[in-house]
Design an enzyme around this catalytic site. Sequence first.
Site, short mmCIF file in Angstrom:
data_model
loop_
_atom_site.label_atom_id
_atom_site.label_comp_id
_atom_site.label_asym_id
_atom_site.label_seq_id
_atom_site.Cartn_x
_atom_site.Cartn_y
_atom_site.Cartn_z
N ASP A 133 10.71 5.87 -9.78
CA ASP A 133 10.21 6.81 -10.80
C ASP A 133 11.18 8.07 -10.97
OD1 ASP A 133 8.24 4.96 -11.52
OD2 ASP A 133 6.54 6.02 -10.98
N LYS B 103 -0.65 -4.25 -3.29
CA LYS B 103 -1.98 -3.77 -3.11
C LYS B 103 -2.14 -2.33 -3.31
CE LYS B 103 -5.11 -2.85 0.82
NZ LYS B 103 -5.53 -1.54 0.35
N SER C 157 1.02 -1.29 0.04
CA SER C 157 -0.20 0.02 0.10
C SER C 157 0.86 1.08 -0.01
CB SER C 157 -1.08 0.11 1.18
OG SER C 157 -1.91 0.99 1.14
#
Length: 778
Positions: free
Chosen positions: A524, A539, A513
């Site tokens: 990124d 998740k 999560s």
Amino acid sequence: MAEFPHVKILFYLIFFKLGLALAAVEPAKLSADNTSDPRTEKNIARVTATLLEKIHYSQHPFDDDISAKLLDRYLDTLDPQHSYFLQADAAEFEEYRTKLDDLTAKGDTRPAHLIFARMFQRAQERIAFVNELLTTEKFTFNGEDRYTLDRRHLPRPKDLEEAHQLWRQNLRAEFLQEKLSAPDTNKLHAANLKKGPSKFTALNNNSKPIEVKTDSTSTNKTTNTLTQTEEIVKKLSKRYSNLNRTLKELGDDDVLELFLNSLARVYDPHSDYMGSSHYKNFNISMTLSLIGIGALLESEDGYCKIKELMAGPAMLSKKIKPGDRIVAVAQGDKEPVNVVDMKLNRVVELIRGTKGSEVRLTVWPGDAPDSSTRKIVTLIRDVIKLEDQEAKTKVIEFPGQKENIRLGVIDLPSFYMDPDPEKTTGGKSTTADIAKLLKKLNKENVDGIILDLRRNGGGLLVEAVNLTGLFITNGPVVQVKDASGETQTMSDTDSSIAYKGPLIVLTSHFSASASEILAGALQDYGRALIVGDSSTFGKGTVQKLIELNPYFEQNHLPHTYNPGALKPTNAKFYRAGGSSTQLRGVIPDLKLPTELDFAEVGEASLENPLPWDEVTSARFQKWNLVKPYVAELQKRSDQRLEKDKDFSYVREDIEKFKERLKDKSISLNEEGRRLEQKENVSRAEARKKEIKSRKPSEQKIFEVTLKNVDQPGLQPFVPKTNDLALAKTATLDSDEEALEALEQNVPPLDATLEEAERILRDYISLVAKEDHDLSKVE
């Protein structure tokens, strides 16, 4: 082992986060303690079905397709190991395959109770059959037969005769397990390994001393075996008696909860329906402390299983770990209470208690090579506070040729926020705490930092966003798309950076999560090197808690008790680059070997997960701080791992785990099982001996917590323990077992962290050759 119809349940002892507990009952019986009313039940079913259909992210109508899946899910919820329902039973229920949607939408829950009634009938038949076997059967284990533990994907028994064969083999497996794990047997084999043939005093299950000889012709051994058999029969009889009692104690509202939670889980594995009593327990998760041992528990196949450890007595003991099963609980010096097949909330009640009181847990280790292994762990209950879940760090100093190298390792168990109730702003938060620790690490001139998220299951999304902002200038961190397709971006708006040096984020399959949001964002941006298991949990969904009582009131729906709450998935997470963290998780830049890569861990192992997809990438600036070095770092790490002793153990464990996966059955041959026990004990002892023989590390470790972060200098790291046996050594020199425990105490290996530290040192050396400035972007 005795299977018990179940639903996997997560229970936070620290936060009291309780999901759905298994419920079973005779359909016609209403307990005085249980709320049950046909009108209320009808309305709960109607409202739950309607809300799932309208609010769930998938926007899937409650149609024949959902109806078919609901039937299968409900049958497997009641009978996960396919050992209760006969094939004829399942065939009889086929008439509901395309009808459950229409019936449930109208509030007609009769199929749920009828199906449950059949399971209850089969359970009673099984209990009666087992009790007869325990009276008449002579249990011998000298053949070549085996028992399959995992029957989830096997056919159900075709008739009662085949069911009897299955139940008999299951009982024999239970009996052999108890026989192999009997206390006197364990002591006998431990003594044999150390001393060879000998005579010594052991304790039987009644805590009475008996003299045992290792010689197979010993009369005492024969007497002991007879006593052992009687004790095992007594224990198993009690276990099935407890199962029978549990079945009869529960009410119609529990059956409804099972059925509606099965419906919610058809939509996805994180949607839940919580009945009245379990919703009350869920609300307690809002409190900030609890007296207990600090463990996340779940019910699996009738066992209370450790899902995760929180900061507290259990973790400090270093004797309990995720995957272990608690089979008995004792209060202080009282007799242990067998908790196999006991309701999870009842087990929790036994484990919890007053601060400073003693609880003894009989544990079946999850990594035990043989299922008969047992150990007793004594813990002192304590207040599990939110601060025990705080971020903390340590500084590790390595000797260098010219100057020492310092690394900071930040351990972050969750993303939390605890606003100060006396102020409109402020209070504790993950970001504020990490900022303090980073300031300290900067002051101590660390050369690089590892952010350890391996056991971080998530938490508040806003804290994941804010924490990411401590390592980047500003920009988008996560995108959230709702059921309508509308996407919102959550960004870091603060251009300041709390730490600019080399950064590794350490992840595992349990990083979930919010952890995946942070790791994915830093990956990124090219800001941090991600190291760990082959992927994180996966998740990437958001749940919304809907209390049903206000909905009932607003719509003037009759109800005589609290209808509970629904927690449907209503949105999905996406990384700044557009990729969802759902299902696939975050793939590390450098992967390290682990058994978890071959275990059923993560979103992909759950039923009905939502798919992976992408959205348009947000616009953001990237740093090129990772990609240029990955190939060289991987090469150096691979070369080390080929020779590293700790990872040779990891690879050995992986191979043995893969062997067990090929054959999920266990042998019912006692001699063979004992030989396996001996080999595994010998292997474990050899590892301990090798580890203890190693040259002491030259590194220095300093502990930094939020309590001492403002103190000048660094505080030496002091290992902690809550294990009673080790604590006794401080005052009882005559306690030979305690002294032996201390003597044999070998610090647990953390090969992954140690390799991450070596990777970071390589990373630091490579980056030092470049002139990197975080203000420069591609």
